[in-house]
Design a protein around this motif. Sequence first.
Motif, PDB file in Angstrom:
ATOM      1  N   GLN A  73       0.828  -1.201   0.000  1.00 23.35           N
ATOM      2  CA  GLN A  73       0.000   0.000   0.000  1.00 23.35           C
ATOM      3  C   GLN A  73       0.866   1.256   0.000  1.00 23.35           C
ATOM      4  OE1 GLN A  73      -3.384  -0.268  -0.315  1.00 23.35           O
ATOM      5  NE2 GLN A  73      -2.816  -2.420  -0.524  1.00 23.35           N
ATOM      6  N   PRO A  74       0.489   2.271  -0.765  1.00 26.42           N
ATOM      7  CA  PRO A  74       1.269   3.508  -0.759  1.00 26.42           C
ATOM      8  C   PRO A  74       1.167   4.209   0.597  1.00 26.42           C
ATOM      9  CG  PRO A  74      -0.375   3.521  -2.533  1.00 26.42           C
ATOM     10  CD  PRO A  74      -0.635   2.329  -1.696  1.00 26.42           C
ATOM     11  N   VAL A  75       2.316   4.636   1.110  1.00 27.72           N
ATOM     12  CA  VAL A  75       2.348   5.422   2.347  1.00 27.72           C
ATOM     13  C   VAL A  75       3.281   6.610   2.146  1.00 27.72           C
ATOM     14  CG1 VAL A  75       1.850   3.470   3.894  1.00 27.72           C
ATOM     15  CG2 VAL A  75       4.204   4.094   3.432  1.00 27.72           C
ATOM     16  N   LEU A  76       2.993   7.664   2.874  1.00 29.73           N
ATOM     17  CA  LEU A  76       3.822   8.864   2.847  1.00 29.73           C
ATOM     18  C   LEU A  76       4.896   8.693   3.912  1.00 29.73           C
ATOM     19  CD1 LEU A  76       0.858  11.346   2.522  1.00 29.73           C
ATOM     20  CD2 LEU A  76       2.408  10.590   0.706  1.00 29.73           C
ATOM     21  N   SER A  77       6.091   8.384   3.465  1.00 27.42           N
ATOM     22  CA  SER A  77       7.155   8.029   4.406  1.00 27.42           C
ATOM     23  C   SER A  77       7.670   9.211   5.212  1.00 27.42           C
ATOM     24  CB  SER A  77       8.302   7.340   3.671  1.00 27.42           C
ATOM     25  OG  SER A  77       8.916   8.219   2.754  1.00 27.42           O
ATOM     26  N   CYS A  78       7.381  10.439   4.786  1.00 23.57           N
ATOM     27  CA  CYS A  78       7.876  11.607   5.517  1.00 23.57           C
ATOM     28  C   CYS A  78       7.117  11.845   6.815  1.00 23.57           C
ATOM     29  CB  CYS A  78       7.835  12.865   4.652  1.00 23.57           C
ATOM     30  SG  CYS A  78       6.189  13.555   4.381  1.00 23.57           S
ATOM     31  N   ILE A  79       5.932  11.277   6.944  1.00 18.56           N
ATOM     32  CA  ILE A  79       5.153  11.483   8.168  1.00 18.56           C
ATOM     33  C   ILE A  79       4.940  10.190   8.950  1.00 18.56           C
ATOM     34  CG2 ILE A  79       4.006  13.589   7.402  1.00 18.56           C
ATOM     35  CD1 ILE A  79       1.522  11.859   6.740  1.00 18.56           C
ATOM     36  N   MET A  80       5.474   9.085   8.457  1.00 20.40           N
ATOM     37  CA  MET A  80       5.324   7.808   9.146  1.00 20.40           C
ATOM     38  C   MET A  80       6.549   7.538  10.005  1.00 20.40           C
ATOM     39  SD  MET A  80       4.633   4.040   7.661  1.00 20.40           S
ATOM     40  CE  MET A  80       4.456   2.684   8.786  1.00 20.40           C
ATOM     41  N   PRO A  81       6.352   7.303  11.306  1.00 22.73           N
ATOM     42  CA  PRO A  81       7.491   6.938  12.144  1.00 22.73           C
ATOM     43  C   PRO A  81       8.092   5.609  11.679  1.00 22.73           C
ATOM     44  CG  PRO A  81       5.591   7.564  13.484  1.00 22.73           C
ATOM     45  CD  PRO A  81       5.113   7.439  12.064  1.00 22.73           C
ATOM     46  N   ALA A  82       9.387   5.543  11.612  1.00 20.73           N
ATOM     47  CA  ALA A  82      10.063   4.321  11.176  1.00 20.73           C
ATOM     48  C   ALA A  82       9.704   3.133  12.058  1.00 20.73           C
ATOM     49  CB  ALA A  82      11.578   4.538  11.155  1.00 20.73           C
ATOM     50  N   ILE A  83       9.528   3.366  13.335  1.00 19.82           N
ATOM     51  CA  ILE A  83       9.242   2.249  14.253  1.00 19.82           C
ATOM     52  C   ILE A  83       7.908   1.579  13.933  1.00 19.82           C
ATOM     53  CG2 ILE A  83      10.722   3.055  16.125  1.00 19.82           C
ATOM     54  CD1 ILE A  83       8.254   4.154  17.533  1.00 19.82           C
ATOM     55  N   LYS A  84       7.005   2.289  13.253  1.00 20.95           N
ATOM     56  CA  LYS A  84       5.717   1.689  12.860  1.00 20.95           C
ATOM     57  C   LYS A  84       5.877   0.725  11.687  1.00 20.95           C
ATOM     58  CE  LYS A  84       2.533   4.675  14.942  1.00 20.95           C
ATOM     59  NZ  LYS A  84       1.249   4.368  15.443  1.00 20.95           N
ATOM     60  N   ALA A  85       7.027   0.728  11.043  1.00 22.18           N
ATOM     61  CA  ALA A  85       7.268  -0.170   9.918  1.00 22.18           C
ATOM     62  C   ALA A  85       7.871  -1.499  10.360  1.00 22.18           C
ATOM     63  CB  ALA A  85       8.192   0.498   8.901  1.00 22.18           C
ATOM     64  N   ASP A  86       8.085  -1.678  11.648  1.00 25.97           N
ATOM     65  CA  ASP A  86       8.673  -2.923  12.145  1.00 25.97           C
ATOM     66  C   ASP A  86       7.869  -4.121  11.645  1.00 25.97           C
ATOM     67  OD1 ASP A  86      10.456  -4.533  13.594  1.00 25.97           O
ATOM     68  OD2 ASP A  86       9.190  -4.490  15.385  1.00 25.97           O
ATOM     69  N   GLY A  87       8.552  -5.066  11.011  1.00 27.82           N
ATOM     70  CA  GLY A  87       7.922  -6.270  10.486  1.00 27.82           C
ATOM     71  C   GLY A  87       7.313  -6.122   9.103  1.00 27.82           C
TER      72      GLY A  87
END
Length: 160
Positions: free
Chosen positions: A56-70
Motif C-alpha cells: 500500500q502507498p504510504v507517505l514516508s515523511c510522516i510515518m514513524p520508522a518504528i511503525k514499519a517494524d515487520g
Amino acid sequence: MNYKICVTLNDKPLTFEVPEDMTLLDMIREKAGLKGCKRGCDSGECGACTVLLDGQPVLSCIMPAIKADGANIRTIEGAGAFREIEIVQSAFYDAGAVQCGYCIPGMVLTAAAFLKKRPEPSPSEVRAAMAGNLCRCTGYTKIESAVMLAAQRIKESRCV
C-alpha cells in the motif's frame, strides 16, 4: 532512545536501530542509503516520499520508522522485481509524463498499487487515485494518460 526494527526492504531482510522520532523516509535515505524516495514537503502533502508498505502507498515523511517494524517496504529501487512497476515506469516515459523526475518515484509506486486494485480504471478514478501526488513540471494530463497507458499494457501483458 533507539529501537531495533526489522523490515524487508526491496526483498532484503534488514535490521535498523532508529530513534523514536525518525521517519520512515529518513530511515530509507540515511540508514539504507536509498535516495529514490524523495523529500518534498515533509508534511504528507506532496507524495514525493511515497513508498509501498505491505503493498500500500504510504507517505514516508510522516510515518514513524518504528511503525514499519515487520513490514515489507518497496521503494523505486526495488521496482525491477515487479513487472507491473516496470510497465508503469515505461508508460510514464512514453506518455511524456516525466520531466524533472522528482515526483516520479512516488507517482509510479502510487500508480502501480492503484492499478493492482483497479486494473481497468476510468480517467476520473485515475485522477482521484493520483490526487495525493503533486507535480510542478508536467501538469496532470500526461500523468493521467501514462496511468491509463500502463493499465492497457498491464492488461495486454496478462493476455500473452
